[in-house]
Write an enzyme that holds these catalytic residues in place. Structure first.
Site, PDB file in Angstrom:
ATOM      1  N   ASP A 167      28.343 -13.922  10.400  1.00 30.35           N
ATOM      2  CA  ASP A 167      29.073 -12.892  11.126  1.00 30.35           C
ATOM      3  C   ASP A 167      30.527 -13.412  11.208  1.00 30.35           C
ATOM      4  OD1 ASP A 167      29.584 -10.782  13.071  1.00 30.35           O
ATOM      5  OD2 ASP A 167      29.544 -12.362  14.577  1.00 30.35           O
ATOM      6  N   ARG A 210      33.084   0.311  16.408  1.00 28.28           N
ATOM      7  CA  ARG A 210      34.190   0.692  17.298  1.00 28.28           C
ATOM      8  C   ARG A 210      33.814   1.927  18.135  1.00 28.28           C
ATOM      9  NH1 ARG A 210      39.332   1.689  13.892  1.00 28.28           N
ATOM     10  NH2 ARG A 210      38.558  -0.272  13.049  1.00 28.28           N
ATOM     11  N   ASP A 230      33.510 -12.024  13.753  1.00 31.01           N
ATOM     12  CA  ASP A 230      34.064 -12.077  15.113  1.00 31.01           C
ATOM     13  C   ASP A 230      33.155 -12.888  16.021  1.00 31.01           C
ATOM     14  OD1 ASP A 230      36.225 -10.373  14.518  1.00 31.01           O
ATOM     15  OD2 ASP A 230      35.026  -8.591  14.871  1.00 31.01           O
TER      16      ASP A 230
HETATM   17  P1  B16 Z   1      36.470  -2.900  14.367  1.00 29.14           P
HETATM   18  P2  B16 Z   1      31.358  -8.729  13.963  1.00 29.14           P
HETATM   19  C1  B16 Z   1      32.271  -6.589  15.308  1.00 29.14           C
HETATM   20  O1  B16 Z   1      32.469  -7.633  14.418  1.00 29.14           O
HETATM   21  C2  B16 Z   1      32.653  -6.985  16.718  1.00 29.14           C
HETATM   22  O2  B16 Z   1      31.759  -7.959  17.232  1.00 29.14           O
HETATM   23  C3  B16 Z   1      32.570  -5.777  17.619  1.00 29.14           C
HETATM   24  O3  B16 Z   1      32.953  -6.143  18.922  1.00 29.14           O
HETATM   25  C4  B16 Z   1      33.483  -4.680  17.066  1.00 29.14           C
HETATM   26  O4  B16 Z   1      33.383  -3.505  17.861  1.00 29.14           O
HETATM   27  C5  B16 Z   1      33.059  -4.356  15.638  1.00 29.14           C
HETATM   28  O5  B16 Z   1      33.129  -5.530  14.861  1.00 29.14           O
HETATM   29  C6  B16 Z   1      33.922  -3.284  15.016  1.00 29.14           C
HETATM   30  O6  B16 Z   1      35.221  -3.783  14.868  1.00 29.14           O
HETATM   31  O7  B16 Z   1      36.888  -2.050  15.523  1.00 29.14           O
HETATM   32  O8  B16 Z   1      37.496  -3.950  13.988  1.00 29.14           O
HETATM   33  O9  B16 Z   1      36.003  -2.092  13.189  1.00 29.14           O
HETATM   34  O10 B16 Z   1      31.025  -9.497  15.201  1.00 29.14           O
HETATM   35  O11 B16 Z   1      30.201  -7.949  13.380  1.00 29.14           O
HETATM   36  O12 B16 Z   1      32.110  -9.553  12.942  1.00 29.14           O
HETATM   37 MG    MG Z   2      30.241 -11.314  16.172  1.00 28.67          MG
END
Ligand code: B16
Ligand code: MG
Length: 214
Positions: A7, A47, A9
């Site tokens: 993963d 999101r 984030d």
């Molecule tokens: P974005 P991951 C996720 O990334 C985040 O954990 C989550 O908090 C976020 O809402 C999601 O990506 C979408 O992100 O708004 O930048 O498209 O943890 O799967 O790397």
């Molecule tokens: Mg994550």
């Protein structure tokens, strides 16, 4: 273990804190208080799903064009943060773990729900470590649905049972387990108890721990 799927984030880098700050700012504008505990539910999910969770916390109902406006506003703030990121923000232990996986000939993929994942990995200059990158622009259902991890395994040409996922979100652990994969949780056992192993920080992980799960 034939492949390790990371993963992004909260595992490779602490962009989870930037998501939180941006969502909190938006929530405050809407008169909704967003706690760190609430934030756990936003990790790993898309999101729009994150926005829906926040709106339901405040008992707010808004129409679709307004939802898009709010999600775009949060994303603009988030993008401002990630544009300032430096490669020094990569969590300690990540590069040495990637190096040691390469030496062991394990395949490496990145599977992030984020539509900003490619911007982040370019900022961190880590794109070349990954044979496959699957992000939020390539999937229909975000975590806890297993789609993202199954797609990563398919593109790597590896069976799900031979993959191990490294995740920091409850939704991500659930997605990995429903995909039939092994999973390491980074964080607390209280949140990530469904993972095969939980460690506090990625720095504590070794390829031996990963291999031991098979
Ligand atoms: P974005 P991951 C996720 O990334 C985040 O954990 C989550 O908090 C976020 O809402 C999601 O990506 C979408 O992100 O708004 O930048 O498209 O943890 O799967 O790397
Ligand atoms: Mg994550």
């Amino acid at each position: 273990m034939k492949a390790c799927i990371f993963d992004l984030d909260g595992v490779i880098v602490d962009t989870a804190k930037y998501h939180f700050v941006a969502w909190k700012k938006l929530a405050e504008e809407l008169g909704i208080s967003l706690t760190e505990e609430d934030n756990e539910r936003l990790k790993g999910v898309s999101r729009m799903e994150s926005l829906n969770i926040i709106l339901s916390l405040g008992g707010l109902d808004v129409d679709d064009p307004e939802k898009i406006r709010l999600a775009d506003k949060k994303n603009d703030w988030f993008v401002n943060y990630i544009n300032e990121m430096k490669k020094e923000e990569i969590f300690p232990g990540v590069i040495s773990l990637l190096q040691s996986l390469k030496e062991k000939k394990a395949k490496i993929a990145l599977a992030s729900s984020s539509k900003n994942a490619k911007t982040v990995i370019d900022k961190l200059e880590i794109r070349d470590w990954f044979e496959v990158i699957v992000d939020g622009t390539m999937i229909t259902h975000s975590k806890p649905d297993p789609e993202i991890f199954l797609l990563a395994a398919e593109r790597l040409g590896v069976e799900p049972k031979d993959c191990i996922v490294v995740e920091d979100a409850e939704a991500g652990v659930e997605a990995a387990k429903s995909a039939g994969m092994k999973c390491i949780g980074i964080g607390s056992v209280a949140q990530l108890g469904k993972a095969d192993v939980v460690v506090n920080q990625i720095e504590e992980l070794s390829t031996e721990t990963l291999e031991k799960q098979f």
